[in-house]
Design a protein around this motif. Structure first.
Motif, PDB file in Angstrom:
ATOM      1  N   UNK A   1      82.131 -33.608 -81.570  1.00 33.83           N
ATOM      2  CA  UNK A   1      82.538 -32.231 -81.871  1.00 33.83           C
ATOM      3  C   UNK A   1      81.362 -31.285 -81.771  1.00 33.83           C
ATOM      4  N   UNK A   2      80.215 -31.717 -82.340  1.00 32.44           N
ATOM      5  CA  UNK A   2      79.022 -30.894 -82.312  1.00 32.44           C
ATOM      6  C   UNK A   2      78.633 -30.580 -80.880  1.00 32.44           C
ATOM      7  N   UNK A   3      78.602 -31.649 -80.060  1.00 32.79           N
ATOM      8  CA  UNK A   3      78.155 -31.530 -78.694  1.00 32.79           C
ATOM      9  C   UNK A   3      79.054 -30.584 -77.904  1.00 32.79           C
ATOM     10  N   UNK A   4      80.337 -30.628 -78.185  1.00 39.17           N
ATOM     11  CA  UNK A   4      81.287 -29.812 -77.444  1.00 39.17           C
ATOM     12  C   UNK A   4      81.390 -28.404 -78.030  1.00 39.17           C
ATOM     13  N   UNK A   5      80.571 -28.131 -79.033  1.00 39.90           N
ATOM     14  CA  UNK A   5      80.632 -26.819 -79.680  1.00 39.90           C
ATOM     15  C   UNK A   5      81.948 -26.599 -80.385  1.00 39.90           C
ATOM     16  N   UNK A   6      82.527 -27.699 -80.868  1.00 37.79           N
ATOM     17  CA  UNK A   6      83.867 -27.622 -81.465  1.00 37.79           C
ATOM     18  C   UNK A   6      83.853 -27.657 -82.995  1.00 37.79           C
ATOM     19  N   UNK A   7      82.666 -27.551 -83.571  1.00 34.51           N
ATOM     20  CA  UNK A   7      82.630 -27.559 -85.033  1.00 34.51           C
ATOM     21  C   UNK A   7      83.184 -26.231 -85.530  1.00 34.51           C
ATOM     22  N   UNK A   8      84.105 -26.314 -86.455  1.00 31.14           N
ATOM     23  CA  UNK A   8      84.645 -25.075 -87.003  1.00 31.14           C
ATOM     24  C   UNK A   8      84.130 -24.892 -88.418  1.00 31.14           C
ATOM     25  N   UNK A   9      83.792 -23.665 -88.734  1.00 33.16           N
ATOM     26  CA  UNK A   9      83.247 -23.393 -90.056  1.00 33.16           C
ATOM     27  C   UNK A   9      84.115 -22.374 -90.775  1.00 33.16           C
ATOM     28  N   UNK A  10      84.381 -22.668 -92.015  1.00 30.28           N
ATOM     29  CA  UNK A  10      85.115 -21.718 -92.838  1.00 30.28           C
ATOM     30  C   UNK A  10      84.144 -21.214 -93.904  1.00 30.28           C
ATOM     31  N   UNK A  11      83.562 -20.053 -93.626  1.00 36.19           N
ATOM     32  CA  UNK A  11      82.485 -19.537 -94.476  1.00 36.19           C
ATOM     33  C   UNK A  11      83.048 -18.658 -95.597  1.00 36.19           C
ATOM     34  N   UNK A  12      82.843 -19.084 -96.816  1.00 37.24           N
ATOM     35  CA  UNK A  12      83.269 -18.301 -97.985  1.00 37.24           C
ATOM     36  C   UNK A  12      82.179 -18.433 -99.059  1.00 37.24           C
ATOM     37  N   UNK A  13      82.209 -17.595-100.091  1.00 36.90           N
ATOM     38  CA  UNK A  13      81.235 -17.776-101.171  1.00 36.90           C
ATOM     39  C   UNK A  13      81.514 -19.093-101.905  1.00 36.90           C
ATOM     40  N   UNK A  14      80.497 -19.936-102.020  1.00 42.42           N
ATOM     41  CA  UNK A  14      80.675 -21.178-102.781  1.00 42.42           C
ATOM     42  C   UNK A  14      79.526 -21.343-103.772  1.00 42.42           C
ATOM     43  N   UNK A  15      79.818 -22.049-104.842  1.00 40.17           N
ATOM     44  CA  UNK A  15      78.807 -22.344-105.855  1.00 40.17           C
ATOM     45  C   UNK A  15      78.137 -23.668-105.470  1.00 40.17           C
ATOM     46  N   UNK A  16      76.872 -23.574-105.103  1.00 42.73           N
ATOM     47  CA  UNK A  16      76.149 -24.747-104.622  1.00 42.73           C
ATOM     48  C   UNK A  16      76.109 -25.890-105.638  1.00 42.73           C
ATOM     49  N   UNK A  17      76.092 -25.523-106.906  1.00 44.86           N
ATOM     50  CA  UNK A  17      76.061 -26.561-107.942  1.00 44.86           C
ATOM     51  C   UNK A  17      77.271 -27.482-107.883  1.00 44.86           C
ATOM     52  N   UNK A  18      78.397 -26.888-107.548  1.00 43.03           N
ATOM     53  CA  UNK A  18      79.632 -27.674-107.497  1.00 43.03           C
ATOM     54  C   UNK A  18      79.553 -28.693-106.361  1.00 43.03           C
ATOM     55  N   UNK A  19      79.011 -28.271-105.225  1.00 43.76           N
ATOM     56  CA  UNK A  19      78.884 -29.178-104.080  1.00 43.76           C
ATOM     57  C   UNK A  19      77.884 -30.282-104.399  1.00 43.76           C
ATOM     58  N   UNK A  20      76.823 -29.883-105.072  1.00 46.97           N
ATOM     59  CA  UNK A  20      75.804 -30.858-105.430  1.00 46.97           C
ATOM     60  C   UNK A  20      76.363 -31.905-106.393  1.00 46.97           C
ATOM     61  N   UNK A  21      77.193 -31.468-107.331  1.00 47.72           N
ATOM     62  CA  UNK A  21      77.834 -32.419-108.250  1.00 47.72           C
ATOM     63  C   UNK A  21      78.584 -33.480-107.457  1.00 47.72           C
ATOM     64  N   UNK A  22      79.333 -33.039-106.466  1.00 46.84           N
ATOM     65  CA  UNK A  22      80.155 -33.964-105.681  1.00 46.84           C
ATOM     66  C   UNK A  22      79.265 -34.963-104.945  1.00 46.84           C
ATOM     67  N   UNK A  23      78.219 -34.448-104.282  1.00 49.01           N
ATOM     68  CA  UNK A  23      77.326 -35.336-103.521  1.00 49.01           C
ATOM     69  C   UNK A  23      76.587 -36.308-104.426  1.00 49.01           C
ATOM     70  N   UNK A  24      76.107 -35.798-105.530  1.00 48.40           N
ATOM     71  CA  UNK A  24      75.338 -36.650-106.447  1.00 48.40           C
ATOM     72  C   UNK A  24      76.235 -37.756-107.015  1.00 48.40           C
ATOM     73  N   UNK A  25      77.465 -37.392-107.346  1.00 47.79           N
ATOM     74  CA  UNK A  25      78.370 -38.414-107.883  1.00 47.79           C
ATOM     75  C   UNK A  25      78.622 -39.537-106.886  1.00 47.79           C
TER      76      UNK A  25
END
Ligand code: ATP
Ligand code: MG
Length: 173
Positions: A1-25
């Motif tokens: 997907x990356x190579x074909x330029x097919x990555x889609x991004x949905x950019x919105x305000x997010x709280x980084x702490x919440x994402x970090x919680x998920x990764x750390x868990x």
């Protein structure tokens, strides 16, 4: 997907702490099994960035899994987050006290399939794609990724992401 330029991004305000919680868990069991201490250094306030939450989770997963994979038994992995209000970016750093990366390899580790110290990389498993994905995603957000490493002492990866201005974040979040 990356190579074909097919990555889609949905950019919105997010709280980084919440994402970090998920990764750390996700990596906690692995950290425990290697007796690695996971330390989180961060300010108390919420850290808003303009980003695609799932992609940032992928970035953190890759950096954390590298840090744990290359850390020795009983090591320490630190997560550091800091807003830089002057430049309007937020910095997330993952550092370890593992074997480090020699300077000849440093310019190449973000290339696809590149693995420094192939013997060690083979032993620890992996295809050499993680950091290429990290770089692609960071840059797609208008951010950056950088590495500093001292062989024998450890490695630190720093990702910057565009911070949200306070008025980007509605009060009902
Ligand atoms: P994959 O991520 O696809 O499972 P990988 O971890 O080998 O495989 P990358 O995450 O792209 O691939 O990392 C590339 C190479 O950079 C690694 O093989 C390793 O040599 C080096 N490297 C990455 N992170 C670290 C680290 N924290 N400490 C020491 N070496 C590292
Ligand atoms: Mg990896």
């Amino acid at each position: 997907k990356m190579e074909a330029g097919m990555m889609e991004y949905r950019i919105v305000p997010i709280d980084l702490n919440r994402i970090l919680d998920i990764s750390v868990n996700k990596v906690r069991l692995l950290a425990d099994s290697k007796h690695i201490q996971l330390l989180r250094e961060q300010p108390k306030e919420r850290l808003w960035v303009k980003a695609d939450a799932l992609r940032i989770e992928q970035v953190l997963d890759n950096l954390l899994s590298n840090a744990l994979k290359f850390s020795p038994e009983g090591g320490i992995v630190k997560l550091h987050m800091a807003p830089d209000s002057k430049s309007g970016v937020l910095e997330v750093a993952v550092s370890d006290a593992g074997p480090g990366i020699v300077s000849e390899d440093l310019p190449h580790i973000f290339e696809r399939f590149y693995r420094a110290d192939p013997a060690r990389a083979r032993e620890s498993g992996g295809t050499g794609l993680g950091l290429a994905i990290v770089k692609e995603i960071a840059e797609a957000h208008g951010g950056t990724v950088a590495v500093e490493s001292t062989p024998g002492h450890g490695t630190r990866f720093t990702v910057t992401l565009p911070a949200c201005a306070a008025d980007d974040v509605s009060s009902d979040r």
